[in-house]
Design a protein around this motif. Sequence first.
Motif, PDB file in Angstrom:
ATOM      1  N   ILE A   1       0.839  -1.207   0.000  1.00  0.00           N
ATOM      2  CA  ILE A   1       0.000   0.000   0.000  1.00  0.00           C
ATOM      3  C   ILE A   1       0.872   1.254   0.000  1.00  0.00           C
ATOM      4  N   ARG A   2       1.927   1.227   0.845  1.00  0.00           N
ATOM      5  CA  ARG A   2       2.813   2.398   0.906  1.00  0.00           C
ATOM      6  C   ARG A   2       3.576   2.581  -0.409  1.00  0.00           C
ATOM      7  N   ALA A   3       3.962   1.479  -1.048  1.00  0.00           N
ATOM      8  CA  ALA A   3       4.658   1.583  -2.331  1.00  0.00           C
ATOM      9  C   ALA A   3       3.750   2.207  -3.400  1.00  0.00           C
ATOM     10  N   ALA A   4       2.501   1.806  -3.412  1.00  0.00           N
ATOM     11  CA  ALA A   4       1.548   2.377  -4.375  1.00  0.00           C
ATOM     12  C   ALA A   4       1.335   3.863  -4.104  1.00  0.00           C
ATOM     13  N   GLU A   5       1.253   4.235  -2.822  1.00  0.00           N
ATOM     14  CA  GLU A   5       1.079   5.645  -2.478  1.00  0.00           C
ATOM     15  C   GLU A   5       2.307   6.454  -2.869  1.00  0.00           C
ATOM     16  N   LEU A   6       3.498   5.856  -2.716  1.00  0.00           N
ATOM     17  CA  LEU A   6       4.736   6.544  -3.095  1.00  0.00           C
ATOM     18  C   LEU A   6       4.750   6.802  -4.602  1.00  0.00           C
ATOM     19  N   ARG A   7       4.360   5.798  -5.374  1.00  0.00           N
ATOM     20  CA  ARG A   7       4.325   5.984  -6.831  1.00  0.00           C
ATOM     21  C   ARG A   7       3.340   7.083  -7.229  1.00  0.00           C
ATOM     22  N   ARG A   8       2.222   7.138  -6.541  1.00  0.00           N
ATOM     23  CA  ARG A   8       1.215   8.169  -6.842  1.00  0.00           C
ATOM     24  C   ARG A   8       1.750   9.567  -6.556  1.00  0.00           C
ATOM     25  N   VAL A   9       2.416   9.710  -5.396  1.00  0.00           N
ATOM     26  CA  VAL A   9       2.940  11.024  -5.007  1.00  0.00           C
ATOM     27  C   VAL A   9       4.088  11.424  -5.922  1.00  0.00           C
ATOM     28  N   LYS A  10       4.943  10.460  -6.305  1.00  0.00           N
ATOM     29  CA  LYS A  10       6.026  10.759  -7.241  1.00  0.00           C
ATOM     30  C   LYS A  10       5.467  11.267  -8.573  1.00  0.00           C
ATOM     31  N   LEU A  11       4.453  10.580  -9.067  1.00  0.00           N
ATOM     32  CA  LEU A  11       3.843  10.984 -10.343  1.00  0.00           C
ATOM     33  C   LEU A  11       3.231  12.380 -10.234  1.00  0.00           C
ATOM     34  N   LEU A  12       2.597  12.652  -9.076  1.00  0.00           N
ATOM     35  CA  LEU A  12       1.992  13.962  -8.871  1.00  0.00           C
ATOM     36  C   LEU A  12       3.057  15.052  -8.815  1.00  0.00           C
ATOM     37  N   ALA A  13       4.184  14.767  -8.080  1.00  0.00           N
ATOM     38  CA  ALA A  13       5.258  15.758  -7.983  1.00  0.00           C
ATOM     39  C   ALA A  13       5.879  16.009  -9.353  1.00  0.00           C
ATOM     40  N   THR A  14       6.053  14.958 -10.138  1.00  0.00           N
ATOM     41  CA  THR A  14       6.610  15.122 -11.491  1.00  0.00           C
ATOM     42  C   THR A  14       5.635  15.899 -12.375  1.00  0.00           C
ATOM     43  N   SER A  15       4.354  15.627 -12.186  1.00  0.00           N
ATOM     44  CA  SER A  15       3.340  16.359 -12.959  1.00  0.00           C
ATOM     45  C   SER A  15       3.356  17.839 -12.618  1.00  0.00           C
TER      46      SER A  15
ATOM     47  N   ASN B   1       8.834   3.756   3.250  1.00  0.00           N
ATOM     48  CA  ASN B   1       8.317   4.210   4.538  1.00  0.00           C
ATOM     49  C   ASN B   1       8.388   5.720   4.725  1.00  0.00           C
ATOM     50  N   ILE B   2       9.396   6.391   4.154  1.00  0.00           N
ATOM     51  CA  ILE B   2       9.476   7.846   4.351  1.00  0.00           C
ATOM     52  C   ILE B   2       9.539   8.602   3.029  1.00  0.00           C
ATOM     53  N   GLY B   3       9.560   7.842   1.901  1.00  0.00           N
ATOM     54  CA  GLY B   3       9.674   8.503   0.596  1.00  0.00           C
ATOM     55  C   GLY B   3       8.513   9.428   0.293  1.00  0.00           C
ATOM     56  N   ARG B   4       7.322   9.074   0.752  1.00  0.00           N
ATOM     57  CA  ARG B   4       6.146   9.921   0.498  1.00  0.00           C
ATOM     58  C   ARG B   4       6.353  11.311   1.091  1.00  0.00           C
ATOM     59  N   ASP B   5       6.869  11.363   2.324  1.00  0.00           N
ATOM     60  CA  ASP B   5       7.116  12.663   2.946  1.00  0.00           C
ATOM     61  C   ASP B   5       8.241  13.405   2.227  1.00  0.00           C
ATOM     62  N   LEU B   6       9.250  12.669   1.760  1.00  0.00           N
ATOM     63  CA  LEU B   6      10.337  13.320   1.032  1.00  0.00           C
ATOM     64  C   LEU B   6       9.840  13.918  -0.278  1.00  0.00           C
ATOM     65  N   GLN B   7       8.889  13.256  -0.918  1.00  0.00           N
ATOM     66  CA  GLN B   7       8.352  13.786  -2.178  1.00  0.00           C
ATOM     67  C   GLN B   7       7.650  15.117  -1.961  1.00  0.00           C
ATOM     68  N   TYR B   8       7.095  15.309  -0.772  1.00  0.00           N
ATOM     69  CA  TYR B   8       6.432  16.588  -0.501  1.00  0.00           C
ATOM     70  C   TYR B   8       7.441  17.718  -0.425  1.00  0.00           C
ATOM     71  N   ILE B   9       8.726  17.378  -0.238  1.00  0.00           N
ATOM     72  CA  ILE B   9       9.757  18.409  -0.306  1.00  0.00           C
ATOM     73  C   ILE B   9       9.778  19.028  -1.701  1.00  0.00           C
ATOM     74  N   ARG B  10       9.527  18.206  -2.694  1.00  0.00           N
ATOM     75  CA  ARG B  10       9.492  18.709  -4.069  1.00  0.00           C
ATOM     76  C   ARG B  10       8.341  19.700  -4.270  1.00  0.00           C
ATOM     77  N   PHE B  11       7.172  19.375  -3.678  1.00  0.00           N
ATOM     78  CA  PHE B  11       6.057  20.334  -3.747  1.00  0.00           C
ATOM     79  C   PHE B  11       6.436  21.643  -3.068  1.00  0.00           C
ATOM     80  N   ASN B  12       7.016  21.498  -1.880  1.00  0.00           N
ATOM     81  CA  ASN B  12       7.405  22.700  -1.133  1.00  0.00           C
ATOM     82  C   ASN B  12       8.461  23.486  -1.894  1.00  0.00           C
ATOM     83  N   GLY B  13       9.404  22.748  -2.540  1.00  0.00           N
ATOM     84  CA  GLY B  13      10.439  23.449  -3.313  1.00  0.00           C
ATOM     85  C   GLY B  13       9.847  24.244  -4.458  1.00  0.00           C
ATOM     86  N   SER B  14       8.883  23.635  -5.132  1.00  0.00           N
ATOM     87  CA  SER B  14       8.235  24.361  -6.233  1.00  0.00           C
ATOM     88  C   SER B  14       7.503  25.591  -5.722  1.00  0.00           C
ATOM     89  N   LEU B  15       6.780  25.413  -4.607  1.00  0.00           N
ATOM     90  CA  LEU B  15       6.006  26.536  -4.076  1.00  0.00           C
ATOM     91  C   LEU B  15       6.917  27.643  -3.551  1.00  0.00           C
TER      92      LEU B  15
END
Length: 428
Positions: A16-30, A395-409
């Motif tokens: 479940i966490r792996a699927a959520e990580l892929r979703r957040v990565k795709l969103l950050a790339t988008s 386990n923590i990649g999802r939170d790290l991906q939000y760094i990309r959102f914050n960086g963009s903002l």
Amino acid sequence: MTLPATFIIDSPGDAIRAAELRRVKLLATSVLAATFATFLAARALLPLHPAFGFIAAFAEAATIGGLADWYAVVALFKRPLGLPIPHTAIIQSNQHRIADKLGEFIEKHFLEAAPVEAKLRQIDFGAFIADWLRDKKRSEDLARFALRLLPEAVAATETSGLMTFVSRRITAQLMAIDLAPLAAGTLRAFVKEGRHSGLLDDILRAVHQTMTQAETMAMIREKIRAELPTLLKLYRADKFLVNKIVASATAFFEEVRNDPAHPFRGEFDRMVLSFVDRLGTDPSYAERIQGLKRDLLARPEVAGLARHIWENTRSFFERSASGETQVLEQYLVRMFVKAGEALAGDAELRTEINQGLVAVLRTVIAEQKSGVSTFISDQVKSWDMGQLISLIEINIGRDLQYIRFNGSLIGGLAGLALYTLEYLLRLL
């Protein structure tokens, strides 16, 4: 070397966490792609209206911020785009240093004497043991576990030579005991308590019963008859003498038994005390007793008896372990439960147990903490970092991906602020 089985990513939660990580990565790339497209579009429309300049500045800075944070997140785990860029794949490149520092950190900050002792003192080991033993089900499990180990322990005792060693030690200890003083002390206490008087009564009663038996009287009469002159034999004087002897002895025995102050009792007391004194001081008595002890221990019957007892004991243990008999198991269960109840009601004993265990565990931890540090370091060094990084990412990649959102903002806002300042300065 691969990671332990607990690190393998195959649990439902990991999936479940792996699927959520892929979703957040795709969103950050988008988002990154959207900001770049917005930048291109705004730059193209800038001649139409100055407002597109602000949009372009925001989108440009957001794109740069997003790219920078993407690079930072990726560089933590691997090489961006597979390029051998310095100071990337930070975790993999520093595996050994991380392992050493992790072991050192745990040794210094988790295994120091003061915090370890403070934590140990918070635990009521005595109450835990008492509650555990008072639970009949747990005591039954413990008893069965102990019984299952008994046959193996007995077999190990027999094959290891321990039985021979113990037998020799017991024999040596028995031979070293000086029985003469021990026997003298026991007899002296026996006399002091007056128990020898009962022994005297038993002796007199046994002698009287023996003398009054027909076989004994016939034997005495034959002895007397052999010593009498022929004339007296004709008058059957032997029978008369036997009856008189038995009657006199009976009267004497009755007199002694019925009179606690009879002179014969005093003589018996003096005789016993004299024997006790000689037993404790006379070397000849001591040597006789030692010889008797040596002869007794050397007899094959004693060794045979010991083997017989051991065989019966082993057979009883085996039958108890197989469940053929429940006697020992029931006894152990009762013993454990009673021990738990007694411990629960004895606060002083629980305190002593707690203090003892704290002292022991504190010492063990203090002596072994460097070994624990080395063990942790060696384990981390032996891990497959690819698998470990995958586990960390899940386990923590999802939170790290939000760094990309914050960086963009944050980047976009910073770019917008700088462009606005530049625009205002141009108007002045």
